[in-house]
Design an enzyme around this catalytic site. Structure first.
Site, short mmCIF file in Angstrom:
data_model
loop_
_atom_site.label_atom_id
_atom_site.label_comp_id
_atom_site.label_asym_id
_atom_site.label_seq_id
_atom_site.Cartn_x
_atom_site.Cartn_y
_atom_site.Cartn_z
CG HIS A 1 46.61 -14.64 -22.44
ND1 HIS A 1 45.93 -13.79 -23.30
CD2 HIS A 1 46.82 -13.93 -21.30
CE1 HIS A 1 45.74 -12.63 -22.69
NE2 HIS A 1 46.27 -12.68 -21.49
CE1 TYR B 1 39.51 -24.21 -24.25
CE2 TYR B 1 41.43 -23.34 -25.39
CZ TYR B 1 40.42 -23.18 -24.46
OH TYR B 1 40.32 -22.01 -23.76
P1 OAD Z 1 41.11 -9.21 -30.40
O1 OAD Z 1 40.37 -10.11 -31.32
O2 OAD Z 1 40.41 -8.55 -29.25
O3 OAD Z 1 41.81 -8.02 -31.21
C1 OAD Z 1 42.53 -8.33 -32.38
C2 OAD Z 1 43.07 -7.01 -32.91
O4 OAD Z 1 43.86 -7.29 -34.07
C3 OAD Z 1 41.99 -6.03 -33.34
O5 OAD Z 1 42.24 -4.75 -32.76
C4 OAD Z 1 42.13 -5.99 -34.87
O6 OAD Z 1 41.85 -4.69 -35.38
C5 OAD Z 1 43.60 -6.29 -35.03
N1 OAD Z 1 43.97 -6.85 -36.33
C6 OAD Z 1 43.19 -7.55 -37.19
N2 OAD Z 1 43.92 -7.91 -38.28
C7 OAD Z 1 45.19 -7.43 -38.07
C8 OAD Z 1 46.41 -7.47 -38.80
N3 OAD Z 1 46.47 -8.08 -40.01
N4 OAD Z 1 47.52 -6.88 -38.28
C9 OAD Z 1 47.46 -6.24 -37.08
N5 OAD Z 1 46.33 -6.17 -36.32
C10 OAD Z 1 45.22 -6.75 -36.82
O7 OAD Z 1 42.33 -10.08 -29.85
P2 OAD Z 1 43.30 -9.72 -28.66
O8 OAD Z 1 43.45 -8.24 -28.49
O9 OAD Z 1 44.55 -10.49 -28.87
O10 OAD Z 1 42.59 -13.68 -23.67
O11 OAD Z 1 42.54 -10.33 -27.38
C11 OAD Z 1 43.27 -10.28 -26.15
C12 OAD Z 1 42.79 -11.39 -25.30
O12 OAD Z 1 41.36 -11.32 -25.18
C13 OAD Z 1 43.04 -12.77 -25.85
O13 OAD Z 1 44.35 -13.20 -25.63
C14 OAD Z 1 42.07 -13.57 -25.01
C15 OAD Z 1 40.88 -12.65 -25.00
O14 OAD Z 1 40.25 -12.64 -23.75
C16 OAD Z 1 42.48 -14.94 -23.08
O15 OAD Z 1 42.10 -15.88 -23.71
C17 OAD Z 1 42.88 -14.96 -21.65
#
Ligand code: OAD
Length: 246
Positions: free
Chosen positions: A124, A71
């Site tokens: 989160h 972290y």
């Molecule tokens: P992910 O890494 O799963 O997804 C990120 C998304 O952002 C993907 O669908 C990419 O295609 C998209 N992306 C990438 N670049 C982008 C841009 N410039 N503009 C818009 N979208 C873009 O991350 P999260 O969906 O946030 O939870 O993950 C959700 C949760 O999973 C996190 O908060 C974490 C993890 O478990 C905890 O830590 C509890």
């Protein structure tokens, strides 16, 4: 699928017509700030670990220093980045239309808050803040805090831990409730930069009675519930959707 400008124009109309808007953001919201998305963040000496193996209470109890150091690396990385044009477009819209747009974010990087968004619902948690591993006792105060990796209570040994939701932990109930209330009261939800695979956050997009717009350069699990999908980056599309051009 979007036809580009046509869909942006349509969604701009939905933004203007919506009395209440929710932005549900994920790691992609911060990608254009230089923060790697959650699922491709593991590089360097951390490459051999999966976030799912580090961001858990069991991992922290097994090796508090390793998880604390992970972290610390992420905190140092986040401290160096700035909100992007997408964060700023949201904050500016909120400034112009107080109370009309609510941000519910899965991100722990604090960039919406740093951009000036008020009342951010940090589903989160926030990586910049710490909490106690065990329920704090009367002795667990800053005055008794022993520095270390992690810091601990000098009296009872209780450890400090990052104030983020770890895998298997429940979201802060009052924050989740506020996000659910905002979703139910909205006419439009912009789902920005999330793969949509983690619940209950992703469930907000399925529960909202209003229109859903996905903003993501890639396909996501929430495309199926979207009324429009805009294939592009948050820092490019959000200013187009939210700025009130003369
Ligand atoms: P992910 O890494 O799963 O997804 C990120 C998304 O952002 C993907 O669908 C990419 O295609 C998209 N992306 C990438 N670049 C982008 C841009 N410039 N503009 C818009 N979208 C873009 O991350 P999260 O969906 O946030 O939870 O993950 C959700 C949760 O999973 C996190 O908060 C974490 C993890 O478990 C905890 O830590 C509890």
């Amino acid at each position: 699928m979007t036809d580009g400008a046509g869909d942006v124009g349509k969604v701009r109309g939905w933004v203007r017509a919506a009395r209440r808007i929710v932005v549900l953001s994920g790691a992609g919201m911060s990608a254009e700030s230089g923060v790697p998305t959650f699922r491709d963040a593991q590089t360097g000496l951390w490459a051999k670990f999966r976030p799912e193996d580090l961001a858990t209470e069991d991992a922290f109890r097994a090796d508090p220093k390793m998880v604390w150091d992970w972290y610390a690396m992420r905190r140092a990385m986040v401290a160096k980045v700035e909100p992007n044009a997408g964060h700023r477009a949201i904050a500016a819209f909120q400034q112009r239309h107080p109370g009309r747009l609510t941000v519910a974010t899965q991100n722990v990087d604090g960039l919406h808050q740093h951009a000036g968004s008020p009342g951010v619902l940090a589903l989160h948690g926030n990586i910049a803040e710490d909490t106690w591993l065990e329920a704090p006792r009367a002795c667990c105060t800053d005055a008794n805090l022993l520095p270390g990796t992690p810091p601990r209570c000098a009296v009872c040994g209780n450890l400090r831990r990052p104030a983020v939701v770890w895998f298997g932990e429940t979201l802060p109930p009052e924050v989740l409730q506020a996000a659910q209330d905002a979703a139910l009261a909205s006419q439009l939800m912009l789902v920005v930069g999330t793969s949509g695979v983690v619940y209950p956050a992703a469930g907000l997009a399925r529960a909202t009675p209003g229109r859903v717009v996905v903003i993501n350069p890639q396909a996501s699990d929430l495309d199926a519930v979207a009324d429009a999908v805009l294939r592009g980056g948050a820092a490019v599309l959000l200013p187009q959707l939210l700025e009130e051009h003369p």
